[in-house]
Design an enzyme around this catalytic site. Structure first.
Site, PDB file in Angstrom:
ATOM      1  N   GLY A   1     -13.562  -3.853   0.142  1.00  0.00           N
ATOM      2  CA  GLY A   1     -14.902  -3.364   0.440  1.00  0.00           C
ATOM      3  C   GLY A   1     -15.319  -2.243  -0.487  1.00  0.00           C
ATOM      4  O   GLY A   1     -16.459  -2.197  -0.960  1.00  0.00           O
TER       5      GLY A   1
ATOM      6  N   GLY B   1      -8.262  -7.827   0.022  1.00  0.00           N
ATOM      7  CA  GLY B   1      -6.956  -8.121   0.593  1.00  0.00           C
ATOM      8  C   GLY B   1      -6.581  -9.585   0.545  1.00  0.00           C
ATOM      9  O   GLY B   1      -5.447  -9.950   0.206  1.00  0.00           O
TER      10      GLY B   1
ATOM     11  N   LYS C   1     -17.957 -15.292   3.407  1.00  0.00           N
ATOM     12  CA  LYS C   1     -19.348 -14.930   3.646  1.00  0.00           C
ATOM     13  C   LYS C   1     -20.015 -14.363   2.399  1.00  0.00           C
ATOM     14  O   LYS C   1     -19.385 -13.692   1.581  1.00  0.00           O
ATOM     15  CB  LYS C   1     -19.440 -13.894   4.774  1.00  0.00           C
TER      16      LYS C   1
ATOM     17  N   ARG D   1       0.832  -1.210   0.000  1.00  0.00           N
ATOM     18  CA  ARG D   1       0.000   0.000   0.000  1.00  0.00           C
ATOM     19  C   ARG D   1       0.864   1.256   0.000  1.00  0.00           C
ATOM     20  O   ARG D   1       0.449   2.293  -0.524  1.00  0.00           O
ATOM     21  CB  ARG D   1      -0.945  -0.015   1.199  1.00  0.00           C
TER      22      ARG D   1
END
Length: 404
Positions: A379, A356, A200, A38
């Protein structure tokens, strides 16, 4: 998507204090940065601003320190590593607001860089507190948003500061992210295949719904596939299943069929039975998962079917690993698919990875260099592809021109 202000719109920045929201939420161990990807991704924006003579003020969060100082999440090691990558000194402020910070910023020379301490050491950051945002904004004359991983969060440094500063723009990283992900929504080359995994189904429902009219095939793996398999009537033993969303999974499968989207679910799974470390995992058909067993990876037949299903793709989006890739032998499905992306890229397909864990899995397989675009925000990328308004981007949009 509306156009964003970019660095090209900011004009002369020599001698100007520029507040740059970066995403330095990196893993730290023993006072060292474990993964500096990053930081590397932020270098183009930092170098461009410093090269233009701006006084560069970098700000980021790291971890979840619960609104108070926590030495485990200090960004001091990040400043050290960033200086090595930049090839120039990076000053470090022991707080993100206050007299010491104001004095340090005031002493910055043109082209110098400083990094503020973790923004989340103050509760006002995540609460988008107007007072905290005002104290941050008072440090600079210009705002640059270059933390794509946080643009879906309405936090003080993400939206509060740019709302207070007239001159603002997206950094090169955010600009690149938006351009790449917009290609998936606006004019993807076909066949367009979406490969979704991870533990999920939560957080991916809206993305699936928004992609259905745009994609040709939907491949579902990882823990989230268990919920869809359950919706198809399979008993998956003690595997992770979101019981509350089985009905929703069934509805999504029906809608996919109605819109002509081909859906591929696992046909075999690698399962682990019991807690005995010496028991060998085994591959079973999805209709034959033993009671008490847990599915931890897609099986070889599923890997082969997935690879075949995207072999002719011209656009591919992948979010979420297909098994517990951190543990052997449950990394084989994810690794096989990752290596197939190399061949896809060589044929000129546009491949995008988001999230990630997906990036980490691709890195472990050594294929990141073969991917067309690696998103730094899992996200954020899912929400953008879901068609949602991301507050950190909305605040950087140019006004829509209207007719006379």
């Amino acid at each position: 998507m509306s156009q964003l202000w970019t660095l090209d719109d900011l004009g002369d920045l020599a001698g100007t204090a520029v507040f740059v929201r970066v995403d330095f939420n990196v893993p730290l161990e023993g006072g060292l940065v474990v993964d500096d990807n990053r930081l590397v991704e932020a270098l183009p924006t930092i170098r461009e601003l410093a090269g233009a003579g701006a006084r560069v003020i970098l700000a980021s969060h790291c971890g979840r320190p619960k609104g108070e100082p926590d030495p485990r999440y200090s960004l001091r090691p990040v400043a050290v590593r960033l200086a090595e990558l930049l090839g120039q000194a990076v000053r470090f402020a022991s707080d993100s607001v206050g007299d010491e910070v104001e004095a340090m910023v005031g002493r910055l020379a043109d082209g110098e860089v400083c990094l503020l301490e973790n923004l989340r050491f103050h509760p006002g950051e995540t609460k988008n507190d107007p007072g905290f945002a005002a104290r941050l904004a008072a440090l600079a004359e210009v705002f640059v948003g270059d933390a794509f991983g946080t643009v879906h969060r309405a936090h003080a440094s993400v939206v509060g500061v740019p709302e207070l500063l007239e001159r603002k723009a997206a950094g090169r990283l955010v600009e690149r992210e938006v351009a790449a992900l917009s290609r998936l929504l606006e004019d993807p080359k076909r066949p367009f295949v979406a490969l979704l995994g991870g533990a999920k189904i939560e957080g991916k429902i809206d993305t699936i719904e928004n992609l259905l009219p745009r994609i040709d095939r939907l491949l579902l793996g990882g823990g989230m596939a268990n919920t869809f398999l359950t919706a198809r009537g399979h008993d998956l033993g003690d595997s992770l299943v979101d019981a509350e969303r089985v009905g929703l999974a069934a509805d999504l499968l029906e809608r996919a069929e109605a819109t002509g989207v081909e859906v591929l679910l696992p046909t075999d799974l690698v399962v682990e039975e019991g807690l005995e470390a010496l028991r060998e995992p085994r591959t079973v058909r999805v209709s034959e998962v033993p009671p008490g067993a847990k599915a931890l990876d897609i099986g070889p037949a599923t890997s082969a079917a997935f690879i075949e299903a995207f072999s002719d793709a011209r656009t591919l989006f992948w979010n979420g690993p297909l098994g517990v890739f951190e543990r052997q032998p449950f990394d084989r499905g994810t690794e096989a698919v990752a290596h197939a992306l190399v061949r896809l890229g060589r044929r000129g397909a546009f491949t995008v990875l988001g999230g990630g864990e997906t990036v980490a899995a691709a890195a472990r397989a050594g294929v990141l260099d073969a991917v067309g675009h690696v998103s730094t925000g899992g996200g954020a990328s899912l929400e953008l592809l879901a068609g949602k308004t991301l507050p950190g981007l909305a605040v950087l949009e140019k006004p829509v021109e209207t007719g006379p």
